[in-house]
Design an enzyme around this catalytic site. Structure first.
Site, PDB file in Angstrom:
ATOM      1  N   HIS A   1      24.648  -2.157  27.464  1.00  0.00           N
ATOM      2  CA  HIS A   1      25.001  -2.471  26.236  1.00  0.00           C
ATOM      3  C   HIS A   1      25.886  -3.854  26.179  1.00  0.00           C
ATOM      4  O   HIS A   1      25.414  -4.703  25.825  1.00  0.00           O
ATOM      5  CB  HIS A   1      25.846  -1.256  25.713  1.00  0.00           C
ATOM      6  CG  HIS A   1      25.250   0.084  25.498  1.00  0.00           C
ATOM      7  ND1 HIS A   1      24.074   0.058  24.910  1.00  0.00           N
ATOM      8  CD2 HIS A   1      25.370   1.300  26.122  1.00  0.00           C
ATOM      9  CE1 HIS A   1      23.579   1.251  24.974  1.00  0.00           C
ATOM     10  NE2 HIS A   1      24.620   2.056  25.465  1.00  0.00           N
TER      11      HIS A   1
ATOM     12  N   ASP B   1      17.457   4.553  25.831  1.00  0.00           N
ATOM     13  CA  ASP B   1      18.792   5.000  25.730  1.00  0.00           C
ATOM     14  C   ASP B   1      18.526   6.311  25.048  1.00  0.00           C
ATOM     15  O   ASP B   1      18.070   7.392  25.720  1.00  0.00           O
ATOM     16  CB  ASP B   1      19.626   4.223  24.963  1.00  0.00           C
ATOM     17  CG  ASP B   1      21.078   4.439  25.038  1.00  0.00           C
ATOM     18  OD1 ASP B   1      21.259   5.551  25.518  1.00  0.00           O
ATOM     19  OD2 ASP B   1      22.115   3.814  24.664  1.00  0.00           O
TER      20      ASP B   1
END
Length: 458
Positions: free
Chosen positions: A272, A323
């Protein structure tokens, strides 16, 4: 294992320096490419595939979350955020048994294969049973996920997750986090139990969950005990609240704290890294760590935008992951990675560098290289010594039919939502043919049965 090779002839193959005409690929029974011939001549009985590209690495996955994709899009009474979504995810995680974890992972991995991922990095933290006790085999659930990868044929880097605390300051885990609870010694024990699974298709690394969930001393102890070169992944600076809490706790932002307490280098993947200063962006790039960008999930959770143009300027390395699996398509990840930057900068064709002005080509190549590095495996290239992982694109589809090879990647990424992946080879074995996984019916039925069981509990 014999030395007999299998082959594929491509009129156009994406090699290390881009598209190359008339390429014959050879691989052995171990699933490794042994020879790549360019300027080859197709044999009379040889089928010539039009467009062949290396398979992509999905560098960040929580496989069990595939089962809640689409189920959290109902507004609550107050403002919704990553943190309200996380509470829903925790409750769901408490319901799963090992059989169901394996069934969900197999469904996810078959979908990833059909869309062009040929390897996955599994950030796995459901270690304990629903009551919070370890299974007799501490690596039970990790073994189930690896078995799902083996069954579907996707390559996997298993990353057992260190998860000790609820927040900065070593706050105790909440009751609903009981399945995640681990310390460095327990993670190293799980790694030891998984070692026999290591082979050409499976690598084992570790993942400190985040600076919220593991102390810097714990991370040091874990990483220093891990065999040299093994991958290390961590969530970092995903949410502004996380950044603010880190500053309140330590006086430093998450990336600053990580780099001042760890030797962050090319074995690391920072997942991220959404909220960065310019100096942090440059520091990640200099360290040669991989920035793991998960655009569809970051958009779904309202995380924010990774500073991609600034990172590219610093020659930073990056890859993509799905994810939480609101999408299983690398094409969608790359398209929205670029579109997000266009919205942020209010301009077009953001992802390019001198010498490569085709946006799609730059994104595909950079993500191949970054994903391969993050996986710790010899993948991502059609070259001798690499795994025989490749995609055959559907050259008969209107988006690709008759176009020049130079336009293929851009057309694939930016011209619609049809899946243009026709066939998928992983480790020298065909796992997808004509758009269907070879075990699709069996895997889908098991997933359907699992979802029906889970719905009956709600």
């Amino acid at each position: 294992m014999s030395n007999k090779s299998s082959t594929l002839f491509a009129r156009n193959a994406w090699l290390e320096n881009g598209w190359t005409e008339n390429v014959r690929l050879h691989w052995n029974d171990a699933g490794n490419l042994t020879l790549v011939e360019d300027r080859a001549v197709a044999g009379a009985d040889e089928v010539a595939e039009e467009f062949v590209v290396p398979g992509m690495v999905n560098l960040h996955s929580h496989a069990f979350q595939r089962a809640i994709a689409g189920m959290t899009e109902v507004a609550g009474e107050g403002p919704d955020s990553f943190w309200t979504w996380r509470d829903l995810m925790y409750r769901f995680a408490l319901a799963l048994n090992p059989d169901q974890i394996g069934a969900i992972a197999a469904q996810l991995y078959s979908e990833c294969l059909r869309h062009g991922y040929t390897a996955v990095c599994e950030f796995h933290y459901l270690h304990r049973a629903t009551d919070g006790a370890f299974y007799t085999n501490m690596a039970e659930t990790a073994h189930r996920v690896i078995a799902a990868a083996e069954h579907t044929g996707i390559g996997i880097t298993m990353l057992p997750v260190l998860y000790s605390y609820a927040d900065f300051g070593e706050l105790p885990l909440r009751h609903e986090q009981r399945r995640f609870a681990t310390d460095p010694e327990q993670i190293l024990k799980i790694v030891q139990l998984l070692e026999p699974a290591r082979n050409g298709q499976t690598e084992i690394g570790v993942a400190p969950h985040s600076l919220r969930a593991a102390s810097t001393a714990q991370i040091n102890a874990l990483v220093s005990a891990l065999p040299a070169g093994r991958p290390v992944h961590i969530h970092i600076a995903e949410q502004q609240k996380e950044v603010d809490s880190c500053i309140a706790f330590s006086g430093k932002r998450p990336v600053e704290l990580l780099y001042e307490t760890q030797d962050v280098n090319a074995r690391w993947c920072l997942v991220h890294a959404t909220h960065l200063t310019r100096s942090e962006t440059a520091r990640i790039a200099r360290s040669r760590a991989i920035a793991g960008i998960c655009t569809s999930t970051e958009g779904n959770l309202g995380d924010g935008f990774f500073p991609l143009p600034e990172y590219i300027e610093q020659q930073g390395r990056f890859g993509i992951g799905s994810d939480s699996h609101v999408s299983q398509s690398p094409i969608e990840e790359l398209r929205w990675l670029e579109y997000g930057q266009r919205l942020r900068a209010q301009r077009r064709n953001v992802s390019s560098v001198a010498g490569q002005r085709h946006v799609g080509d730059f994104l595909w190549k950079a993500s191949l290289e970054g994903g391969a590095q993050a996986s710790g495996r010899q993948v991502g290239k059609l070259a001798a010594g690499y795994r025989a992982d490749l995609l055959v694109l559907d050259a008969a589809h209107p988006n690709l039919n008759g176009i020049k090879s130079a336009d293929v990647i851009n057309s694939w990424i930016f011209s619609g939502n049809d899946n243009l992946v026709r066939d998928v080879l992983v480790g020298g074995r065909w796992r997808v043919k004509n758009g269907r996984h070879v075990l699709q019916s069996e895997i889908s039925q098991r997933f359907t049965d699992t979802m029906n069981q889970l719905r009956a509990l709600s």
